[in-house]
Motif scaffolding. Structure first.
Motif, PDB file in Angstrom:
ATOM      1  N   ASN A 104      46.716  34.826  32.866  1.00 30.88           N
ATOM      2  CA  ASN A 104      46.267  34.265  34.201  1.00 30.88           C
ATOM      3  C   ASN A 104      45.514  35.213  35.087  1.00 30.88           C
ATOM      4  OD1 ASN A 104      47.910  33.247  37.009  1.00 30.88           O
ATOM      5  ND2 ASN A 104      46.478  31.761  35.928  1.00 30.88           N
ATOM      6  N   ILE A 105      44.510  35.013  35.508  1.00 30.67           N
ATOM      7  CA  ILE A 105      43.514  36.053  36.270  1.00 30.67           C
ATOM      8  C   ILE A 105      43.918  35.312  37.690  1.00 30.67           C
ATOM      9  CG2 ILE A 105      41.412  37.157  36.926  1.00 30.67           C
ATOM     10  CD1 ILE A 105      40.913  36.368  33.790  1.00 30.67           C
ATOM     11  N   MET A 149      37.802  41.330  33.389  1.00 31.25           N
ATOM     12  CA  MET A 149      36.990  40.287  33.355  1.00 31.25           C
ATOM     13  C   MET A 149      35.624  40.600  32.718  1.00 31.25           C
ATOM     14  SD  MET A 149      38.116  38.180  36.854  1.00 31.25           S
ATOM     15  CE  MET A 149      37.256  36.845  36.564  1.00 31.25           C
ATOM     16  N   PRO A 162      36.699  34.499  31.288  1.00 34.72           N
ATOM     17  CA  PRO A 162      36.848  34.131  32.804  1.00 34.72           C
ATOM     18  C   PRO A 162      35.568  34.171  33.736  1.00 34.72           C
ATOM     19  CG  PRO A 162      37.659  36.421  32.159  1.00 34.72           C
ATOM     20  CD  PRO A 162      37.038  35.736  30.958  1.00 34.72           C
ATOM     21  N   THR A 196      41.598  31.780  36.710  1.00 33.69           N
ATOM     22  CA  THR A 196      41.170  31.391  35.568  1.00 33.69           C
ATOM     23  C   THR A 196      42.494  31.655  34.487  1.00 33.69           C
ATOM     24  OG1 THR A 196      38.743  31.938  35.380  1.00 33.69           O
ATOM     25  CG2 THR A 196      39.786  31.750  33.403  1.00 33.69           C
ATOM     26  N   THR A 197      42.683  30.508  33.595  1.00 33.57           N
ATOM     27  CA  THR A 197      43.591  30.946  32.441  1.00 33.57           C
ATOM     28  C   THR A 197      43.342  30.872  31.136  1.00 33.57           C
ATOM     29  OG1 THR A 197      45.406  30.101  34.014  1.00 33.57           O
ATOM     30  CG2 THR A 197      45.950  29.955  31.724  1.00 33.57           C
ATOM     31  N   LEU A 198      43.703  31.630  30.443  1.00 36.42           N
ATOM     32  CA  LEU A 198      43.108  31.848  28.865  1.00 36.42           C
ATOM     33  C   LEU A 198      44.428  31.904  28.075  1.00 36.42           C
ATOM     34  CD1 LEU A 198      41.029  35.114  29.254  1.00 36.42           C
ATOM     35  CD2 LEU A 198      40.102  32.607  29.297  1.00 36.42           C
ATOM     36  N   ARG A 244      40.480  27.659  27.532  1.00 39.99           N
ATOM     37  CA  ARG A 244      40.414  28.431  29.010  1.00 39.99           C
ATOM     38  C   ARG A 244      40.291  27.464  29.953  1.00 39.99           C
ATOM     39  NH1 ARG A 244      34.351  30.130  29.877  1.00 39.99           N
ATOM     40  NH2 ARG A 244      34.068  28.023  29.671  1.00 39.99           N
ATOM     41  N   LEU A 249      39.062  27.088  34.067  1.00 39.69           N
ATOM     42  CA  LEU A 249      38.534  27.587  35.282  1.00 39.69           C
ATOM     43  C   LEU A 249      39.033  26.985  36.698  1.00 39.69           C
ATOM     44  CD1 LEU A 249      34.906  27.970  33.703  1.00 39.69           C
ATOM     45  CD2 LEU A 249      36.693  29.557  33.908  1.00 39.69           C
TER      46      LEU A 249
END
Length: 195
Positions: free
Chosen positions: A81-82, A146, A156, A161-163, A174, A176
């Motif tokens: 999680n960004i 990123m 991302p 953003t979640t990957l 992903r 966004l």
């Protein structure tokens, strides 16, 4: 114009571009051609097993001064999680990430945060404490982690953003946008169910 002035102008333009893209709820992938991923109506893009790109090197210092390398979690499904403490949507989703990470502890899932664009770790640490987040977060104030993702992949592009990385360290899904608990589980469960 002096070199110093040009550098300052370029840095200001880059900061403005990052600010304009921050905390958005949409975006497009860079690059053209067949990307081998599909974005569903729920805003979650997925790549089928066998058509996934490996995650780049995601390693470094955490917001609490430790060192981690996401590659060390191979064999587990990894939720990346960004986020930033300054990001309203990140605040909205933080409690869901804290809850789901605790529910899936010891079940073959590892959560990792990437804190970006915070100028010091102080607000990042306060954010995690306030949200109840106990998993590690890499400290990436400039967003360089990123930028390690290749264009045209499930890279991302926004904050948050979640990957979801599969057990082989490849990007399987992903989002966004900020996620609810339900959306996070819709991303996680199919990858966790893979054999």
């Amino acid at each position: 114009m002096s070199t110093r002035s040009r550098l300052l102008l370029a840095a200001t333009a880059a900061a403005a571009a990052l600010t304009l893209s921050a905390c958005s709820s949409g975006g497009i992938s860079g690059g053209g051609g067949d990307t081998n991923f599909v974005t569903g109506k729920n805003g979650i893009a997925t790549a089928a097993k066998g058509h996934r790109d490996p995650a780049p090197d995601l390693s470094g210092k955490t917001i609490d001064g430790k060192t981690i390398d996401v590659a060390d979690y191979k064999g587990k499904v990894v939720v990346v999680n960004i986020w930033g403490s300054w990001c309203g949507p990140c605040r909205a989703e933080g409690k869901y990430f804290a809850k789901v990470s605790k529910e899936y502890e010891g079940k073959g899932v590892q959560f990792v945060g990437i804190n970006t664009r915070d100028t010091s770790t102080t607000p990042a640490v306060a954010f995690e404490k306030e949200q109840g987040i106990t998993y590690p977060s890499l400290y990436d104030p400039s967003g360089k982690l990123m930028l390690r993702f290749k264009r045209g992949t499930l890279n991302p592009q926004l904050v948050p953003t979640t990957l979801i990385l599969d057990r082989d360290g490849k990007v399987a899904a992903r989002a966004l946008e900020a996620l609810s608990e339900e959306s996070l589980l819709k991303m996680l469960k199919p990858v966790l169910a893979e054999k």
